[in-house]
Motif scaffolding. Structure first.
Motif, PDB file in Angstrom:
ATOM      1  N   HIS A  15       0.834  -1.211   0.000  1.00 50.81           N
ATOM      2  CA  HIS A  15       0.000   0.000   0.000  1.00 50.81           C
ATOM      3  C   HIS A  15       0.865   1.256   0.000  1.00 50.81           C
ATOM      4  O   HIS A  15       0.567   2.226  -0.725  1.00 50.81           O
ATOM      5  CB  HIS A  15      -0.917  -0.019   1.232  1.00 50.81           C
ATOM      6  CG  HIS A  15      -1.795   1.198   1.340  1.00 50.81           C
ATOM      7  ND1 HIS A  15      -2.883   1.408   0.516  1.00 50.81           N
ATOM      8  CD2 HIS A  15      -1.734   2.270   2.177  1.00 50.81           C
ATOM      9  CE1 HIS A  15      -3.459   2.551   0.829  1.00 50.81           C
ATOM     10  NE2 HIS A  15      -2.785   3.084   1.844  1.00 50.81           N
ATOM     11  N   TYR A  18       2.445   1.686  -3.471  1.00 51.30           N
ATOM     12  CA  TYR A  18       1.459   2.139  -4.458  1.00 51.30           C
ATOM     13  C   TYR A  18       1.111   3.614  -4.244  1.00 51.30           C
ATOM     14  O   TYR A  18       0.966   4.378  -5.202  1.00 51.30           O
ATOM     15  CB  TYR A  18       0.187   1.290  -4.365  1.00 51.30           C
ATOM     16  CG  TYR A  18      -0.881   1.723  -5.340  1.00 51.30           C
ATOM     17  CD1 TYR A  18      -0.823   1.330  -6.681  1.00 51.30           C
ATOM     18  CD2 TYR A  18      -1.931   2.531  -4.926  1.00 51.30           C
ATOM     19  CE1 TYR A  18      -1.794   1.738  -7.578  1.00 51.30           C
ATOM     20  CE2 TYR A  18      -2.905   2.939  -5.814  1.00 51.30           C
ATOM     21  CZ  TYR A  18      -2.840   2.545  -7.145  1.00 51.30           C
ATOM     22  OH  TYR A  18      -3.807   2.947  -8.030  1.00 51.30           O
ATOM     23  N   THR A  19       1.004   4.031  -2.979  1.00 54.60           N
ATOM     24  CA  THR A  19       0.693   5.431  -2.669  1.00 54.60           C
ATOM     25  C   THR A  19       1.798   6.351  -3.164  1.00 54.60           C
ATOM     26  O   THR A  19       1.542   7.419  -3.743  1.00 54.60           O
ATOM     27  CB  THR A  19       0.492   5.609  -1.153  1.00 54.60           C
ATOM     28  OG1 THR A  19      -0.563   4.752  -0.704  1.00 54.60           O
ATOM     29  CG2 THR A  19       0.135   7.049  -0.826  1.00 54.60           C
ATOM     30  N   PHE A  21       3.965   5.672  -5.585  1.00 49.11           N
ATOM     31  CA  PHE A  21       3.930   5.647  -7.047  1.00 49.11           C
ATOM     32  C   PHE A  21       2.832   6.551  -7.586  1.00 49.11           C
ATOM     33  O   PHE A  21       3.039   7.299  -8.550  1.00 49.11           O
ATOM     34  CB  PHE A  21       3.713   4.216  -7.531  1.00 49.11           C
ATOM     35  CG  PHE A  21       3.441   4.114  -9.012  1.00 49.11           C
ATOM     36  CD1 PHE A  21       4.477   4.180  -9.937  1.00 49.11           C
ATOM     37  CD2 PHE A  21       2.136   3.967  -9.482  1.00 49.11           C
ATOM     38  CE1 PHE A  21       4.219   4.101 -11.301  1.00 49.11           C
ATOM     39  CE2 PHE A  21       1.871   3.882 -10.834  1.00 49.11           C
ATOM     40  CZ  PHE A  21       2.918   3.953 -11.753  1.00 49.11           C
ATOM     41  N   GLU A  22       1.653   6.490  -6.987  1.00 49.45           N
ATOM     42  CA  GLU A  22       0.532   7.309  -7.442  1.00 49.45           C
ATOM     43  C   GLU A  22       0.828   8.791  -7.251  1.00 49.45           C
ATOM     44  O   GLU A  22       0.493   9.626  -8.106  1.00 49.45           O
ATOM     45  CB  GLU A  22      -0.737   6.925  -6.667  1.00 49.45           C
ATOM     46  CG  GLU A  22      -1.994   7.583  -7.210  1.00 49.45           C
ATOM     47  CD  GLU A  22      -3.223   7.123  -6.470  1.00 49.45           C
ATOM     48  OE1 GLU A  22      -3.143   6.945  -5.230  1.00 49.45           O
ATOM     49  OE2 GLU A  22      -4.268   6.944  -7.109  1.00 49.45           O
ATOM     50  N   TYR A  23       1.466   9.149  -6.140  1.00 42.86           N
ATOM     51  CA  TYR A  23       1.822  10.544  -5.881  1.00 42.86           C
ATOM     52  C   TYR A  23       2.819  11.052  -6.917  1.00 42.86           C
ATOM     53  O   TYR A  23       2.663  12.152  -7.472  1.00 42.86           O
ATOM     54  CB  TYR A  23       2.401  10.673  -4.469  1.00 42.86           C
ATOM     55  CG  TYR A  23       2.895  12.067  -4.151  1.00 42.86           C
ATOM     56  CD1 TYR A  23       2.007  13.070  -3.779  1.00 42.86           C
ATOM     57  CD2 TYR A  23       4.251  12.375  -4.236  1.00 42.86           C
ATOM     58  CE1 TYR A  23       2.457  14.354  -3.491  1.00 42.86           C
ATOM     59  CE2 TYR A  23       4.711  13.643  -3.952  1.00 42.86           C
ATOM     60  CZ  TYR A  23       3.804  14.642  -3.578  1.00 42.86           C
ATOM     61  OH  TYR A  23       4.265  15.910  -3.306  1.00 42.86           O
ATOM     62  N   HIS A  25       3.368   9.819  -9.935  1.00 44.54           N
ATOM     63  CA  HIS A  25       2.703   9.850 -11.248  1.00 44.54           C
ATOM     64  C   HIS A  25       1.847  11.105 -11.391  1.00 44.54           C
ATOM     65  O   HIS A  25       1.876  11.772 -12.434  1.00 44.54           O
ATOM     66  CB  HIS A  25       1.839   8.603 -11.409  1.00 44.54           C
ATOM     67  CG  HIS A  25       1.035   8.599 -12.679  1.00 44.54           C
ATOM     68  ND1 HIS A  25       1.592   8.371 -13.915  1.00 44.54           N
ATOM     69  CD2 HIS A  25      -0.292   8.816 -12.896  1.00 44.54           C
ATOM     70  CE1 HIS A  25       0.654   8.436 -14.839  1.00 44.54           C
ATOM     71  NE2 HIS A  25      -0.501   8.707 -14.241  1.00 44.54           N
ATOM     72  N   THR A  26       1.092  11.455 -10.349  1.00 42.53           N
ATOM     73  CA  THR A  26       0.246  12.650 -10.387  1.00 42.53           C
ATOM     74  C   THR A  26       1.083  13.915 -10.492  1.00 42.53           C
ATOM     75  O   THR A  26       0.747  14.842 -11.243  1.00 42.53           O
ATOM     76  CB  THR A  26      -0.636  12.711  -9.130  1.00 42.53           C
ATOM     77  OG1 THR A  26      -1.420  11.520  -9.040  1.00 42.53           O
ATOM     78  CG2 THR A  26      -1.564  13.919  -9.176  1.00 42.53           C
TER      79      THR A  26
END
Length: 245
Positions: A15, A18-19, A21-23, A25-26
């Motif tokens: 988790h 993934y958090t 990575f998402e940050y 990417h955004t």
């Protein structure tokens, strides 16, 4: 017990990864959009613009460019860019066909965005309303802009039928109907149409206007660049127009 703790630890690590990575990417997506938006705020430099003008002198440019938004949500910044680029490339008419009617409902916001970017010496003539005006003695760049919806096409036929039925000389010939529809449309028939989307679809565009229109598909107008716009003009210039032959 050991297996439960292992899965909990694995889930926590996954988790967190993934958090992060998402940050990232955004953040990268946001920075990329800002860079593209900054580049879109301006036309090319004088040196590059001179090269483009030399290229334009060798190709055939349309008089009327029509843009079919398809299922794409209108982005005013990109649409304003198209208007400014049309002025820079000597295209006199540009129309936007939004079969969903979103653009027409928010036309004031669209015009406001253009006013913030447009130079005072340039003149944009809106034809979406009957009170369109011209500047007397205007000598700068000029472009005509029109927003079209699916309802406009239907209403044109209905209104024309009503008017013809009320006249004494009821000429329902094909030539008379076609000529009357062209007058209602105001613009000359489009030479080039840009269709947004993966597949070709006219979305019930008024058919009497596009008998000789050359259509080209583009995936999206989102963050379109000036060089990409020029590429479409070059593609159009290479098309052989048979005009029904």
């Amino acid at each position: 017990m050991w297996s439960i703790n292992f899965y909990r630890a694995f889930y926590l690590v996954f988790h967190c990864a993934y958090t992060i990575f998402e940050y990232i990417h955004t953040a990268l997506k946001y920075i990329n959009h800002k860079i593209v938006d900054f580049g879109h705020e301006f036309l090319p430099t004088t040196e590059k613009n001179n090269c483009i003008q030399n290229q334009l002198n060798k190709i055939r440019t349309p008089v009327h460019l029509t843009v079919l938004l398809g299922h794409e949500e209108p982005c005013y910044k990109d649409l304003v860019n198209l208007i400014l680029w049309c002025m820079a490339t000597r295209i006199s008419f540009i129309s936007f066909y939004d079969h969903k009617g979103i653009l027409k409902k928010n036309e004031q916001e669209f015009q406001y965005e253009l006013d913030q970017r447009n130079l005072k010496e340039d003149h944009v003539i809106w034809h979406s309303h009957s009170d369109s005006t011209y500047k007397n003695g205007f000598i700068g760049k000029k472009i005509h802009v029109k927003i079209i919806t699916e309802e406009d096409g239907r209403n044109s036929v209905v209104n024309l039928t009503k008017n013809l039925s009320l006249t004494k000389n009821r000429d329902f010939s094909l030539d008379n109907i076609s000529e009357s529809l062209r007058k209602q449309f105001e613009f000359p028939n489009p030479d080039l149409g840009l269709v947004c989307g993966e597949t070709f679809n006219l979305y019930n565009y008024p058919p009497w206007q596009i008998s000789v229109t050359e259509f080209l598909t583009i995936k999206s107008l989102r963050n379109i660049t000036f060089s990409s716009f020029i590429e479409q003009l070059v593609r159009y210039s290479k098309c052989e127009q048979r005009l029904g032959k």
